[in-house]
Design an enzyme around this catalytic site. Structure first.
Site, PDB file in Angstrom:
ATOM      1  N   GLN A 145      -1.211 -30.099  40.126  1.00  0.00           N
ATOM      2  CA  GLN A 145      -1.136 -29.541  38.908  1.00  0.00           C
ATOM      3  C   GLN A 145      -1.684 -28.226  38.779  1.00  0.00           C
ATOM      4  O   GLN A 145      -0.893 -27.407  38.194  1.00  0.00           O
ATOM      5  CB  GLN A 145      -2.559 -30.425  38.130  1.00  0.00           C
ATOM      6  CG  GLN A 145      -2.355 -31.819  37.759  1.00  0.00           C
ATOM      7  CD  GLN A 145      -1.541 -31.680  36.361  1.00  0.00           C
ATOM      8  OE1 GLN A 145      -0.410 -31.236  36.098  1.00  0.00           O
ATOM      9  NE2 GLN A 145      -2.210 -32.128  35.359  1.00  0.00           N
ATOM     10  N   ARG A 173     -15.224 -32.747  38.676  1.00  0.00           N
ATOM     11  CA  ARG A 173     -14.990 -33.771  39.816  1.00  0.00           C
ATOM     12  C   ARG A 173     -13.544 -33.739  39.972  1.00  0.00           C
ATOM     13  O   ARG A 173     -12.813 -33.968  38.926  1.00  0.00           O
ATOM     14  CB  ARG A 173     -15.538 -35.208  39.260  1.00  0.00           C
ATOM     15  CG  ARG A 173     -15.501 -36.094  40.536  1.00  0.00           C
ATOM     16  CD  ARG A 173     -16.038 -37.439  40.155  1.00  0.00           C
ATOM     17  NE  ARG A 173     -15.921 -38.171  41.227  1.00  0.00           N
ATOM     18  CZ  ARG A 173     -16.311 -39.644  40.910  1.00  0.00           C
ATOM     19  NH1 ARG A 173     -16.136 -39.996  39.804  1.00  0.00           N
ATOM     20  NH2 ARG A 173     -16.355 -40.375  42.162  1.00  0.00           N
ATOM     21  N   GLY A 227       4.214 -36.951  34.600  1.00  0.00           N
ATOM     22  CA  GLY A 227       4.243 -36.562  35.814  1.00  0.00           C
ATOM     23  C   GLY A 227       3.081 -36.033  36.322  1.00  0.00           C
ATOM     24  O   GLY A 227       3.206 -35.400  37.503  1.00  0.00           O
ATOM     25  N   GLU A 236      -4.232 -27.726  32.419  1.00  0.00           N
ATOM     26  CA  GLU A 236      -3.579 -26.229  32.209  1.00  0.00           C
ATOM     27  C   GLU A 236      -4.046 -24.975  32.855  1.00  0.00           C
ATOM     28  O   GLU A 236      -3.508 -24.037  33.008  1.00  0.00           O
ATOM     29  CB  GLU A 236      -3.895 -26.357  30.626  1.00  0.00           C
ATOM     30  CG  GLU A 236      -2.696 -27.052  30.035  1.00  0.00           C
ATOM     31  CD  GLU A 236      -3.333 -27.342  28.367  1.00  0.00           C
ATOM     32  OE1 GLU A 236      -2.911 -26.674  27.422  1.00  0.00           O
ATOM     33  OE2 GLU A 236      -4.175 -28.421  28.436  1.00  0.00           O
ATOM     34  N   THR A 273      -2.787 -34.965  43.606  1.00  0.00           N
ATOM     35  CA  THR A 273      -2.358 -34.630  42.300  1.00  0.00           C
ATOM     36  C   THR A 273      -2.950 -33.691  41.771  1.00  0.00           C
ATOM     37  O   THR A 273      -2.412 -32.756  40.686  1.00  0.00           O
ATOM     38  CB  THR A 273      -2.200 -35.876  41.441  1.00  0.00           C
ATOM     39  OG1 THR A 273      -3.837 -36.372  41.237  1.00  0.00           O
ATOM     40  CG2 THR A 273      -1.535 -37.084  41.843  1.00  0.00           C
TER      41      THR A 273
HETATM   42 MO1  MOS Z   1      -0.758 -29.010  26.132  1.00  0.00          MO
HETATM   43  S1  MOS Z   1       0.083 -27.487  25.685  1.00  0.00           S
HETATM   44  O1  MOS Z   1      -2.116 -29.050  25.302  1.00  0.00           O
HETATM   45  O2  MOS Z   1       0.274 -30.148  26.107  1.00  0.00           O
END
Ligand code: MOS
Length: 756
Positions: free
Chosen positions: A650, A640, A479, A717, A646
């Site tokens: 994120q 970059r 996703g 993340e 997207t």
């Molecule tokens: Mo992630 S917690 O490395 O999917």
């Protein structure tokens, strides 16, 4: 070829299709229902499997009574530990901190946690399967569970494996000396609860055996991992197993490990001699697919009057299961974020009767940075220093842990741009000094950091005789936009518009990619796609210049450029021809290029991390303690930016998850029974639209050639890291009440009696 040879930053300036906010190329499929998720592949003769979970958290199964269940029409099999096929364990390497959670199911009567699978029922229809499962009777010998970290703390033990690649106890310099030299100290305990991933798509598996060959459709972050696990579990060669996963409906880490339902689906298909579909329930996802471990973190900071850190101690506990080891590496980022000569980290584990915890979006950083960045905020108040200023005083110009230079680090720019966007200058320093009508207003900030993780990966690009191109790799789109970004990367090199490029992923018949975790996918697989596109294009160029009938005959390769599906001379665009012409004349169906990106991390010359600065404004109701996040700014250096849309999405997803962490998310374990109290979305609260303000996300321009050949540092993340701390710091600024235990619910604010 190695990644090194591929390091030419082709379009450093970000011109062309890379970086553009291209709409998701899979968007139409998603909104029309054409995107097939794991449970949506039809098969003739499909049977259905339902898992039965233990109703106790510790003990043994005495026996089953399946007589009533067996009488349900359509029942094909009821599999328990008494009749299950032998399933082999998949080796993990705890010494390397390897993923746990792969306990082999249905091989013994021992119960380790509530909800643990104890039986699989297979029948012709889902309804028959559910009815039969409801009729299976189980008797147990129940033991009291270990279900409270606080109660079990006396049994805390050092991890056997490493903690994010480091020993569980580490010291740099001497923190005792450092603390002795400090003028000011913060010494506090911070707590984060168990949290669950809750992707929208449940875990789901379809298993189809054909003799000794197995096809698995799985909701996963790691097709090749599923293949390896199934080959091991069933003792068949790896090439006999194919894993297909075209779309993953969210994951956040819980689909990175091959949990036991996958083996059970395959075992059920083998026993029933039918294709079997198994979709787990939301409640099963709370017990059996890992979770973010609870932490108790002790942070001690020592600083001079000017704010210079003289010592940092980050130590504490997290939980694991009684049968496996997972360490939530909360001290991970503290090793490297701030310049400080004296640093100590120490982590211990407490075993509980729960399923094994696992990676959850920025595992380690997310919990750890809540503690560290809260502590820094506390220090700023003690020093009467602006929180950003305190972070600048301790800014690390090189990595304090490895002593390596940063590959790139735009953190100062993140602070500056963030402060500007957010209007930080309007913040009055004193707590409880700002109001919005009857509400208390608070502004808080925190730093975000996440390491560059890249994995070896392979891709293939085929330029077709119709002038289009096909990109292939067995990676995943959770996703996140993988289809879209890989399309853009291929377009950039091939000189093709997005609609002429097809990306095919999620199948172990394609070139190998590693787990889509650790924010690694785009920089790893994207680099391979770039390499493969260059290789395919080089073959096309070769074909043209070797052909006497081509207008490019005899031209040297470096004189030829590709754009708009055409090869032409750099110096004279009129002298050229389309890809289609080149291939048609040569009588070729396609030219193919492959590329394996490898990263030489053994001889690292740079320390590579993504960075960010997070700013939250909250409005707190002084009578009811209700906290609303009213504004949020996040500024990030992710290298970059491959797609502005997207990429921003994120970050927004991460920030929303961070708001949930700050204010709502908490999985409650009943400390007496070991049952999960709130194992559904009615009781486990995640933010909804009404909880989230307009999010202001800025992605800085950068190209980090040391992080990856394509210049990216990873985006999956970092958005969550620091978000909860920014909210918590804003709550303190609004109220003068420091809540060191997430989530910050109104009872905690009112309970301190300080709001009135
Ligand atoms: Mo992630 S917690 O490395 O999917």
């Amino acid at each position: 070829m190695s990644a090194k040879q591929n390091q030419r930053p082709a379009s450093k300036q970000g011109s062309g299709v890379v970086g553009q906010p291209l709409n998701r190329v899979d968007g139409r499929l998603k909104v029309t229902g054409g995107a097939r998720f794991a449970a949506e592949f039809p098969h003739d003769q499909m049977a259905y499997a339902v898992l039965i979970g233990s109703t106790i958290a510790n003990g043994r199964i005495k026996g089953f009574d399946t007589s009533a269940a067996k009488r349900v029409p359509g029942v094909l099999a009821i599999i328990t530990h008494e009749n299950a096929p032998k399933l082999r364990p998949v080796a993990t390497n705890p010494a390397e901190g390897d993923a746990a959670g792969r306990r082999v199911p249905l091989q013994s009567p021992v119960i380790y946690y509530h909800g643990q699978y104890i039986a699989v029922v297979v029948a012709e229809t889902l309804e028959q399967t559910q009815q039969a499962a409801a009729l299976v009777r189980v008797s147990y010998d129940e033991q009291p569970p270990a279900a409270d970290m606080e109660r079990e703390r006396g049994k805390a033990y050092p991890p056997k494996g490493k903690v994010a690649g480091k020993p569980a106890d580490t010291m740099r310099g001497n923190t005792d000396t450092g603390l002795a030299a400090a003028n000011v100290r913060v010494d506090e305990i911070y707590r984060t609860p168990t949290e669950h991933h809750n992707p929208m798509e449940p875990h789901a598996t379809i298993a189809v055996w054909d003799g000794d060959k197995l096809t698995i459709y799985d909701a996963t972050q790691y097709t090749y991992g599923v293949r390896h696990a199934m080959a091991t579990t069933f003792g068949v060669p790896e090439e006999n197993v194919r894993c297909i996963c075209k779309f993953t409906g969210g994951a956040f880490g819980c689909k990175g490990t091959v949990w036991s339902h996958v083996s059970l689906a395959a075992a059920a298909a083998r026993v029933a001699r039918r294709p079997v579909k198994l979709v787990t329930t939301r409640q099963q996802m709370f017990s059996n697919m890992g979770h973010r471990a609870e932490t108790e973190q002790h942070v001690v900071l020592g600083a001079t009057r000017a704010g210079k850190l003289t010592a940092i101690v980050h130590e504490g506990l997290s939980h694991t299961s009684t049968f496996d080891e997972y360490v939530e590496p909360f001290s991970k980022a503290t090793h490297m974020l701030y310049a400080c000569d004296n640093f100590k980290a120490s982590q211990r584990l407490v075993a509980l009767n729960v399923g094994t915890p696992t990676y959850m979006r920025a595992p380690g950083e997310t919990s750890g940075m809540f503690a560290l960045e809260s502590a820094l905020d506390e220090l700023a108040y003690k020093l009467n220093l602006d929180p950003i200023q305190l972070r600048l005083v301790n800014y690390a110009d090189t990595d304090p842990d490895t002593k390596l230079p940063w590959s790139t680090k735009l953190l100062k720019e993140c602070y500056r741009t963030g402060a500007e966007h957010f209007g930080w200058a309007r913040r009055k320093p004193a707590p409880r000094s700002m109001r919005d009508g009857r509400y208390l207003l608070g502004l808080g900030m925190a730093t975000a950091v996440y390491p560059v993780n890249h994995f070896p990966s392979s891709a293939r690009v085929r330029i077709q005789s119709d002038g289009s191109a096909i990109v292939e790799s067995s990676t995943h789109d959770l996703g996140t936009g993988t289809y879209t970004v890989l399309t853009q990367i291929a377009c950039e090199t091939l000189g093709l518009p997005p609609e002429r490029v097809e990306v095919i992923i999620g199948d172990t018949n394609l070139p190998k990619a590693m787990v889509s975790g650790g924010s690694s996918t785009v920089m790893s697989v994207g680099s391979s796609v770039q390499g493969a596109a260059r290789a395919a294009l080089a073959k096309l160029v070769e074909t043209a210049r070797a052909d006497t009938r081509s207008p490019l005959y005899g031209a040297s390769a470096d004189q030829i450029v590709a754009s708009d599906g055409r090869l032409a001379l750099k110096s004279n665009d009129a002298r050229g021809e389309t890809y289609r012409d080149t291939l048609a004349r040569a009588g070729m169906k396609e030219v193919e290029g492959s590329y394996d990106t490898e990263f030489n991390d053994k001889e690292k010359k740079f320390s590579s991390h993504a960075f960010g600065a997070q700013f939250a404004e909250v409005r707190v109701d002084p009578d009811f303690g209700e906290v609303r996040v009213t504004r949020f700014t996040g500024v990030f250096d992710i290298g970059r930016v491959m797609n502005m849309k997207t990429g921003q999405s994120q970050m927004k997803g991460g920030i929303i998850m961070g708001i949930g962490m700050a204010l709502m998310e908490e999985t409650v374990l009943d400390t007496n029974s070991g049952r999960l109290v709130n194992r559904d979305l009615a009781e486990y609260h995640v933010p909804v639209h009404a909880d989230v303000p307009q999010l202001d996300v800025v992605l800085l321009e950068n190209f980090d050639e040391h992080a990856s050949p394509i210049g990216a540092k990873g985006a999956g993340e970092i958005g969550i890291v620091g978000a909860a701390a920014a909210v918590a710091n804003a709550v303190y600024h609004a109220t003068g009440v420091r809540v060191r235990e997430l989530p910050i619910t109104l009872d905690k604010l009112l309970g301190k009696g300080a709001l009135a």
